[in-house]
Write a protein that holds these residues in place. Structure first.
Motif, PDB file in Angstrom:
ATOM      1  N   GLU A 162      46.494 -45.949 -73.431  1.00 53.70           N
ATOM      2  CA  GLU A 162      46.175 -44.503 -73.902  1.00 53.70           C
ATOM      3  C   GLU A 162      46.746 -43.274 -73.066  1.00 53.70           C
ATOM      4  N   ILE A 163      46.687 -43.681 -71.602  1.00 54.05           N
ATOM      5  CA  ILE A 163      47.318 -42.860 -70.877  1.00 54.05           C
ATOM      6  C   ILE A 163      48.820 -43.215 -70.786  1.00 54.05           C
ATOM      7  N   ILE A 164      49.175 -44.305 -71.211  1.00 53.88           N
ATOM      8  CA  ILE A 164      50.838 -44.545 -71.059  1.00 53.88           C
ATOM      9  C   ILE A 164      51.594 -43.915 -72.212  1.00 53.88           C
ATOM     10  N   LYS A 165      50.652 -44.174 -73.329  1.00 53.77           N
ATOM     11  CA  LYS A 165      51.124 -43.546 -74.392  1.00 53.77           C
ATOM     12  C   LYS A 165      51.081 -41.965 -74.565  1.00 53.77           C
ATOM     13  N   GLU A 166      50.275 -41.578 -73.635  1.00 59.04           N
ATOM     14  CA  GLU A 166      49.898 -40.116 -73.681  1.00 59.04           C
ATOM     15  C   GLU A 166      49.556 -39.430 -74.936  1.00 59.04           C
ATOM     16  N   GLU A 167      48.322 -40.316 -75.341  1.00 58.82           N
ATOM     17  CA  GLU A 167      47.769 -39.919 -76.581  1.00 58.82           C
ATOM     18  C   GLU A 167      46.839 -38.861 -76.042  1.00 58.82           C
ATOM     19  N   GLY A 168      46.445 -38.851 -74.793  1.00 61.34           N
ATOM     20  CA  GLY A 168      45.059 -38.158 -74.358  1.00 61.34           C
ATOM     21  C   GLY A 168      44.035 -39.380 -74.222  1.00 61.34           C
ATOM     22  N   HIS A 169      43.629 -39.030 -73.216  1.00 62.78           N
ATOM     23  CA  HIS A 169      42.347 -40.113 -72.854  1.00 62.78           C
ATOM     24  C   HIS A 169      41.020 -39.562 -72.486  1.00 62.78           C
ATOM     25  N   VAL A 220      50.877 -51.776 -73.021  1.00 60.67           N
ATOM     26  CA  VAL A 220      51.013 -51.269 -74.210  1.00 60.67           C
ATOM     27  C   VAL A 220      50.884 -52.363 -75.260  1.00 60.67           C
ATOM     28  N   LEU A 221      51.988 -53.410 -74.955  1.00 63.60           N
ATOM     29  CA  LEU A 221      52.487 -54.209 -76.059  1.00 63.60           C
ATOM     30  C   LEU A 221      51.664 -55.487 -75.949  1.00 63.60           C
ATOM     31  N   GLN A 222      51.693 -56.062 -74.790  1.00 66.53           N
ATOM     32  CA  GLN A 222      51.467 -57.555 -74.439  1.00 66.53           C
ATOM     33  C   GLN A 222      49.996 -57.694 -74.817  1.00 66.53           C
ATOM     34  N   SER A 223      49.781 -58.826 -75.344  1.00 63.64           N
ATOM     35  CA  SER A 223      48.454 -59.343 -75.550  1.00 63.64           C
ATOM     36  C   SER A 223      47.966 -59.909 -74.343  1.00 63.64           C
ATOM     37  N   LEU A 224      46.639 -59.909 -74.156  1.00 62.14           N
ATOM     38  CA  LEU A 224      45.996 -60.477 -72.962  1.00 62.14           C
ATOM     39  C   LEU A 224      46.020 -61.705 -73.099  1.00 62.14           C
ATOM     40  N   ARG A 225      46.240 -62.368 -71.822  1.00 61.08           N
ATOM     41  CA  ARG A 225      46.212 -63.889 -71.603  1.00 61.08           C
ATOM     42  C   ARG A 225      45.552 -64.338 -70.334  1.00 61.08           C
ATOM     43  N   PHE A 226      45.088 -65.416 -70.523  1.00 57.70           N
ATOM     44  CA  PHE A 226      44.076 -65.763 -69.152  1.00 57.70           C
ATOM     45  C   PHE A 226      45.036 -66.997 -68.581  1.00 57.70           C
TER      46      PHE A 226
END
Ligand SMILES: Nc1ncnc2c1ncn2[C@@H]1O[C@H](COP(=O)(O)OP(=O)(O)OP(=O)(O)O)[C@@H](O)[C@H]1O
Length: 871
Positions: free
Chosen positions: A730-737, A773-779
């Motif tokens: 949300e910070i990167i997208k500047e949507e407000g956080h 923003v785009l990548q899904s989480l991987r372990f």
């Protein structure tokens, strides 16, 4: 009645008749009286002619006038108890005789004698009548009693015959207090009141126990509140702080109405005993006391929590003052029993009781003392020495003159008065303001650079109250007045950040080490970073938590703002991680660190601080191995409204995939799955089934405990702040956080500790941001990490902040996650931290030793960041 008495001797025939009519009281005396009369008659007959009735009558009449004295003499001659009794007629002496006696009407001798007897009897009867019907001054006592008696008769006859006339005409009046009664009735009612008071007192004692129990029950939840409000009281609750056994005054605070009763109780015995001496005043007193008792009893007929809760806030103080000034109260009762002390009507309760001014004064004095303390602790320094432009190295040997030659320039005589805010006030300000440390900051802080007094004081840092560094600082303050850089030896530059440089420093004359962050105000102004510095300073001043830095002193030397903080010799977690095998922490070690960080974040959120810059570099390791979250210049300050959740069942189970079970185990990091059973549970468990049931019950009980939630959910910022790899989507997208960004960074932080790298790191910053923003989480497959740990990370690294674990109820949600199962949050401070490399690997001790042998210290040149030079 009187007409026939006493005539028995003279007229025999009529005697019988008359004696029948005569009352018994006179009949018993008749013989004696007659004999006396006969004697008189015989004497008369000897000296006078028979035919001269008139003369005789006159003579008799004259005799009769003197009869009393003569009778007395005669009677005394023939003394018998009965005669004496009959002759007790002195009361008739002043009473007008019967009209028939003393008249000149011609009567024969017999008749005259008869009349004489009749007149005497009638006199007696008349006197009796008079004594009943008139209130002669001479019989005032009797008359009063009789009047009272009559009034009682009149009263009671209206309400029913409740009095009894006993033998001897004594009257027994039922002890029923009634308003408006005369003295004796009031005295009677007073007796009743006393009994009532005693009875009330008994009730108080029993209900007081209840109040104590209530307070103790509340203490658990109030302790957190006390931390929040920060005043020592609260806790007084005054975080108060709870004493296992309440004092009277404490009980009063928790139960004002009870105290009101208690106050009356303590006054009862003396007042009751002294009331007799008070005369008419006692009536007033009684009335007042009665009024008070009625008030109390009406309100205390059922002493329960509701009633106690209904008491106005100011009541305890009033009541407290009553108790505190018990002696005064008693004296006051004598002087003016109708005072507020005696009649605590609702209005009077609002009035300051006699002791209140003293109480208020005490409070004021306390406040003043605190202020003074803060004045002493918060040091203002305006360096008085000038040595050019900077922080020069000083090679002066140790001792009192071994100063760092600090360039201080002219005395700016900074004003102290601006910054005497208490911590509570600060927190209030913070909670009411919504400011961020960057873009939004321009709306301002209330503390300027001019304000260089630290708000810190030992009294406002309970968790550090035993710290020897406080004592050292205080001693130095007492010695030097205000502290400045010249009172410290700068030993080493610990690091350099955006807004300043941090030095390891030693307070001259002590062996106490501190970390001093030195910021050049001119530089900050030039780079427009002053607001960040101010934010950090303000946040540091309000902190009081074991996992957050303690600010000992804040001062400004010339154009240098200095923050004297706790020094952490363990370095930061980023460095520490590099030293771990495989460059990552074991899961238990990671769990320890993230748990402590979680508590620090929770505390910050409670204070309305969204941290926003979580990363291993900002987590320092203390000497004891516990952590310290530092660096607040990017933090966002906002309003917060802490609430206490009654049950944790409100937490969304969707966000927690595993079973959550808190443990009451005394071992903070008891991670054995089987060890869900608290160590405090009974050791002798008959069967495994019982044991399992007990575990389940206890887990349910723990889950049902109230939880404090202090998540600043309304916090919003559009600033682009943080570290790339840790930035929330949300910070990167500047949507407000808002506060949820801290839970995102918390997830990244745990990931890095466990895997040795951040989850969305790209080849460059842009790629990293895109991945976030785009990548899904991987372990990664390696190292092996538990399902619970991965599950927690998954819950935290949810891209939509509203679905992120912790976004709704903050740390309370996260603490419930199974990853922390078995962890005793309350005792984590006592847990053994992960092993650390030898602290002195950092070279501090060697450095100090070498400096003691004549090494130079540091030099600072204005306009540049402080340079570290070690000679
Ligand atoms: N109390 C402390 N004890 C020991 N080392 C500290 C202490 N405070 C800061 N440091 C070290 O000093 C260095 C500089 O810290 P500082 O907070 O000024 O900058 P920073 O962490 O890089 O953040 P920023 O640039 O945002 O100010 C850090 O690397 C840190 O390890």
């Amino acid at each position: 009645m009187g007409s026939s008495s006493g005539t028995c001797e003279i007229v025999e025939a009529r005697e019988e008749r008359n004696t029948r009519k005569a009352p018994d009281i006179y009949q018993s005396n008749s013989e004696c009286i007659m004999s006396a009369k006969n004697q008189k008659l015989s004497v008369l007959k000897l000296g006078y002619k028979d035919d001269l009735d008139d003369d005789i009558n006159k003579l008799f009449e004259s005799i009769a006038l003197k009869s009393s004295s003569r009778d007395l003499g005669l009677l005394q001659n023939g003394t018998t108890p009965k005669l004496k009794s009959a002759s007790k007629k002195p009361i008739t002496m002043g009473v007008p005789r019967s009209p028939r006696v003393g008249t000149s009407e011609p009567v024969n001798l017999k008749q005259a004698l008869r009349d004489l007897c009749i007149s005497k009897a009638s006199e007696m009867a008349a006197m009796k009548r008079l004594s009943k019907s008139t209130a002669s001054p001479r019989i005032s006592e009797v008359g009063k009693i009789q009047t009272l008696y009559n009034s009682v008769v009149a009263e009671t006859s209206r309400s029913g015959p409740s009095f009894v006339e006993s033998k001897g005409g004594q009257i027994e009046i039922p002890l029923v207090p009634e308003k408006g009664k005369s003295l004796c009735l009031l005295k009677t009612s007073q007796s009743n009141q006393t009994a009532e008071i005693v009875s009330s007192t008994r009730n108080i004692h029993s209900s007081w126990g209840f109040a104590v129990a209530t307070a103790q029950n509340d203490s658990g939840t109030s302790s957190i509140q006390s931390d929040l409000a920060c005043s020592s009281s609260k806790v007084g609750i005054q975080s108060q702080r709870v004493v296992p056994v309440e004092t009277e005054e404490q009980a009063c605070a928790s139960s004002p109405s009870l105290c009101s009763t208690f106050g009356s109780k303590s006054e009862v015995p003396k007042n009751a005993s002294s009331s007799k001496k008070l005369g008419d005043k006692s009536l007033v007193s009684n009335t007042g006391r009665k009024g008070r008792l009625q008030t109390v009893s009406s309100s205390s007929t059922s002493v329960n929590g509701n009633r106690v809760n209904k008491q106005p806030r100011h009541a305890p103080r009033t009541v407290k003052s009553v108790i505190k000034n018990k002696n005064l109260s008693k004296k006051k009762l004598k002087d003016d029993s109708g005072s507020a002390l005696c009649g605590p009507t609702p209005n009077e309760v609002n009035k300051p009781a006699p002791g209140t001014p003293r109480l208020v004064c005490e409070r004021c004095r306390c406040a003043l003392e605190n202020t003074c303390e803060e004045k002493n602790q918060g040091v203002v320094t305006s360096g008085s020495t000038s040595s050019g432009n900077g922080l020069n190295l000083s090679n002066e040997n140790s001792g009192s003159n071994k100063h760092g030659s600090v360039s201080t320039g002219s005395n700016k005589s900074k004003t102290v008065s601006k910054v005497k805010n208490t911590k509570l006030k600060e927190q209030l300000e913070f909670s009411q303001s919504s400011k961020s440390s960057q873009g939004e900051y321009s709306s301002s802080t209330s503390t300027s650079d001019e304000s260089n007094v630290s708000g810190s004081s030992r009294s406002t840092r309970p968790h550090m109250s035993k710290d020897v560094r406080w004592a050292a600082i205080r001693h130095a303050q007492m010695q030097h007045g205000v502290l400045g850089l010249r009172h410290f030896n700068l030993l080493k530059k610990l690091g350099c950040g955006d807004i300043g440089t941090v030095y390891l420093a030693e307070l001259i004359g002590t062996s106490c080490l501190f970390a001093i962050k030195v910021m050049d105000n001119e530089f900050l102004e030039r780079r427009k970073k002053m607001p960040r510095a101010q934010t950090e300073r303000e946040i540091l001043r309000m902190l009081d938590h074991p996992f957050l830095p303690t600010l000992y002193v804040q001062f400004t030397s010339d154009n240098l703002s200095c923050l004297v903080m706790e020094y952490c010799p363990g370095g930061d977690l980023h460095v520490l991680r590099q030293k771990q095998l495989g460059r990552c922490f074991s899961e238990p070690a990671a769990r320890f660190y993230v748990a402590e960080v979680l508590l620090a974040l929770e505390y910050l959120h409670m204070l309305g601080v969204v941290y926003r810059d979580l990363k291993p570099e900002n987590i320092l390791v203390r000497e004891d191995g516990h952590i310290m979250l530092t660096d607040f210049d990017l933090s966002l300050r906002c309003a917060v409204n802490p609430t206490l959740l009654k049950s944790s069942s409100n937490i969304d189970p969707a966000k927690v995939s595993g079973l959550s079970a808190q443990s009451s185990c005394i071992e903070p990091f008891c991670i054995e799955p089987s060890c869900q059973l608290p160590c405090f549970s009974p050791r002798f468990l008959p069967t495994a089934a019982k044991s399992r049931k007990l575990k389940v019950d206890l887990a349910a009980q723990v889950r049902s405990l109230p939880q404090l939630v202090a998540e600043p959910t309304d916090a919003r910022s559009n600033s682009f702040v943080g570290t790339h790899e840790y930035l929330a989507p949300e910070i990167i997208k500047e949507e407000g956080h808002g506060a949820a960004v801290d839970w995102w960074t918390f997830g990244v932080f745990l990931y890095e500790l466990l895997y040795g790298r951040t989850p969305f790191k790209g080849s460059n910053n842009e790629e990293t941001l895109a991945n976030v923003v785009l990548q899904s989480l991987r372990f990664p497959n390696r190292p092996l990490v538990s399902f619970q740990a991965k599950d927690l990370i998954r819950g935290l690294l949810v891209k939509e902040p509203e679905n992120r674990l912790g976004s709704e109820k903050g740390a309370a949600e996260i603490k419930k996650h199974p990853f922390f199962d078995g962890l005793n949050w309350a005792l984590i401070r006592c847990a053994a931290p992960p092993e650390l490399p030898d602290l002195y690997d950092f070279g501090v001790s060697d450095m100090m030793n070498s400096q003691g042998n004549g090494a130079k210290y540091l030099e600072y040149k204005a306009g540049e960041h402080v340079e570290f030079e070690l000679f």
